[in-house]
Motif scaffolding. Structure first.
Motif, PDB file in Angstrom:
ATOM      1  N   HIS A   1     101.522  16.811  22.296  1.00 16.58           N
ATOM      2  CA  HIS A   1     100.932  16.223  20.976  1.00 16.58           C
ATOM      3  C   HIS A   1      99.141  15.725  22.383  1.00 16.58           C
ATOM      4  O   HIS A   1      98.742  14.430  22.078  1.00 16.58           O
ATOM      5  CB  HIS A   1     101.097  15.372  20.892  1.00 16.58           C
ATOM      6  N   LEU A   2      98.606  16.302  23.134  1.00 14.07           N
ATOM      7  CA  LEU A   2      98.516  15.833  24.317  1.00 14.07           C
ATOM      8  C   LEU A   2      97.500  16.896  23.987  1.00 14.07           C
ATOM      9  O   LEU A   2      97.027  17.071  23.247  1.00 14.07           O
ATOM     10  CB  LEU A   2      98.514  16.787  25.796  1.00 14.07           C
ATOM     11  N   LEU A   3      96.219  15.570  23.880  1.00 16.99           N
ATOM     12  CA  LEU A   3      95.007  15.766  23.363  1.00 16.99           C
ATOM     13  C   LEU A   3      93.853  16.073  24.721  1.00 16.99           C
ATOM     14  O   LEU A   3      94.144  16.148  26.032  1.00 16.99           O
ATOM     15  CB  LEU A   3      93.973  14.179  23.334  1.00 16.99           C
ATOM     16  N   PHE A   4      93.118  17.398  24.465  1.00 20.00           N
ATOM     17  CA  PHE A   4      92.397  18.276  25.292  1.00 20.00           C
ATOM     18  C   PHE A   4      91.562  18.954  24.345  1.00 20.00           C
ATOM     19  O   PHE A   4      91.448  18.882  23.367  1.00 20.00           O
ATOM     20  CB  PHE A   4      93.526  19.093  25.641  1.00 20.00           C
ATOM     21  N   ILE A   5      90.808  19.364  25.892  1.00 24.59           N
ATOM     22  CA  ILE A   5      89.411  19.847  24.685  1.00 24.59           C
ATOM     23  C   ILE A   5      89.933  21.773  24.742  1.00 24.59           C
ATOM     24  O   ILE A   5      89.787  22.333  25.942  1.00 24.59           O
ATOM     25  CB  ILE A   5      87.992  19.958  25.612  1.00 24.59           C
ATOM     26  N   GLN A   6      89.313  22.842  23.837  1.00 30.24           N
ATOM     27  CA  GLN A   6      90.096  23.542  23.451  1.00 30.24           C
ATOM     28  C   GLN A   6      88.957  24.647  22.719  1.00 30.24           C
ATOM     29  O   GLN A   6      88.556  24.854  21.703  1.00 30.24           O
ATOM     30  CB  GLN A   6      91.378  23.508  23.175  1.00 30.24           C
ATOM     31  N   CYS A   7      88.597  26.027  23.013  1.00 34.11           N
ATOM     32  CA  CYS A   7      87.942  26.681  22.584  1.00 34.11           C
ATOM     33  C   CYS A   7      88.027  27.572  21.655  1.00 34.11           C
ATOM     34  O   CYS A   7      89.953  27.635  21.119  1.00 34.11           O
ATOM     35  CB  CYS A   7      86.807  27.394  23.265  1.00 34.11           C
ATOM     36  N   GLU A   8      87.882  28.203  20.677  1.00 35.00           N
ATOM     37  CA  GLU A   8      88.571  28.804  19.067  1.00 35.00           C
ATOM     38  C   GLU A   8      88.975  29.799  19.855  1.00 35.00           C
ATOM     39  O   GLU A   8      90.475  29.962  19.135  1.00 35.00           O
ATOM     40  CB  GLU A   8      87.271  29.703  18.362  1.00 35.00           C
TER      41      GLU A   8
END
Length: 343
Positions: A285-292
């Motif tokens: 459930h780590l929050l991170f930045i991810q592109c499509e």
């Protein structure tokens, strides 16, 4: 008498879709002396549940901190109820710039020791002796002054996707981590510089401004209403918008765009991106930045290991995470070695 949720998030989501009614995402806080937080908590739940209010609300002896979603048709009734409570009459409500009917899916009113986890002993200083509140126009004027030091009171994952130009953005995980670091770094400027602070909606600056005045800072200012209200005033008054990027918010939206600038990057491939997601592996459930593109390739996960686990049958996943807790990862974000492009 119902004092807790009886519907799951999925059940509530279906009801919201079925109703098809506009909802408003709102936040507010107020420091006040509450004699019995539990009674006050129950009072709020009973009345707000009747108005179909959803959200995350913290109540403590020191006041209330609320982020919530209100059906637009019930807003006046909600406001009337706030005004019926002496210390909440005419409280400033920060209304989101970008609305989402599913920003919250449950009503959670919780009693806490504090409405803001700051790690401070409030008995050692006067929390009401706070800094000067300034509006968007005055804020713009102040931060152009060479004698001003502008400090972002938010955490690393918030400022990473958006911040004011030329702001100091401490690389911290929590608000409490930032207080001593900022004081130490700015020790030499207590007497002659203007300390100007901002945060999402104002609550962190409210406490920090009193703390820094107690610590000897002579000229302390805070952006009233935080980034949320700044964006509204800048738009309504046709002011220059000095915020670049997105404002991180603590609901299902995870962010609302203030400018078209994308200042962050996908933590997996490095492509310009400022979309926060939570790893689909519930044991992470780590929050991170991810592109499509990476979301598609990684099946919404932060690592190959999580991707493999997420592909397992649900019961196997459940067995793997039995007895484990990951709540500290949910907002202690982006501190994983698997994220190659995390700043």
């Amino acid at each position: 008498m119902q004092l807790y949720n009886t519907l799951s998030a999925k059940e509530r989501e279906a009801l919201i879709e079925q109703a098809g009614l506009e909802r408003l995402t709102i936040s507010f806080y107020q420091y006040a002396h509450i004699g019995n937080p539990t009674i006050f908590r129950n009072h709020l739940f009973i009345h707000w549940n009747e108005l179909d209010v959803l959200g995350r609300i913290y109540v403590a002896h020191e006041g209330i901190n609320a982020q919530l979603s209100v059906p637009a048709q019930n807003f006046e009734a909600f406001k009337d109820h706030l005004d019926s409570i002496s210390f909440l009459k005419d409280v400033r409500l920060n209304i989101a710039i970008e609305q989402d009917n599913k920003s919250f899916l449950k009503l959670k009113v919780k009693v806490r020791k504090k409405i803001l986890a700051d790690g401070l002993n409030d008995k050692t200083f006067d929390v009401t002796n706070k800094g000067v509140h300034v509006n968007a126009a005055k804020f713009n004027e102040l931060i152009e002054d060479p004698d001003t030091i502008l400090v972002d009171m938010r955490n690393h994952y918030e400022s990473e996707i958006g911040h004011f130009k030329n702001a100091i953005t401490p690389d911290v995980d929590t608000f409490r981590d930032s207080l001593d670091i900022i004081e130490k770094d700015l020790e030499a400027f207590k007497e002659d510089k203007k300390l100007v602070m901002y945060c999402t909606g104002g609550i962190r600056c409210e406490k920090a401004s009193a703390y820094y005045k107690h610590k000897g800072f002579k000229n302390v200012f805070q952006l009233e209403g935080g980034i949320i209200e700044y964006a509204r005033q800048a738009n309504d008054q046709n002011l220059e918008n000095k915020f670049i990027g997105k404002n991180f918010v603590f609901d299902h939206r995870r962010g609302e765009r203030i400018s078209e600038d994308i200042i962050a990057q996908c933590h997996q491939c490095g492509k310009p991106c400022d979309t926060h997601v939570n790893c689909a592996n519930e044991a992470c459930h780590l929050l991170f930045i991810q592109c499509e593109d990476c979301a598609k390739e990684m099946n919404d996960c932060c690592s190959n290991e999580c991707k493999e686990i997420h592909a397992l049958p649900y019961e196997e996943q459940k067995a793997l995470r039995k007895g484990k807790t990951v709540s500290n990862k949910i907002f202690k974000k982006g501190r994983s070695q698997v994220l190659k492009f995390k700043k």
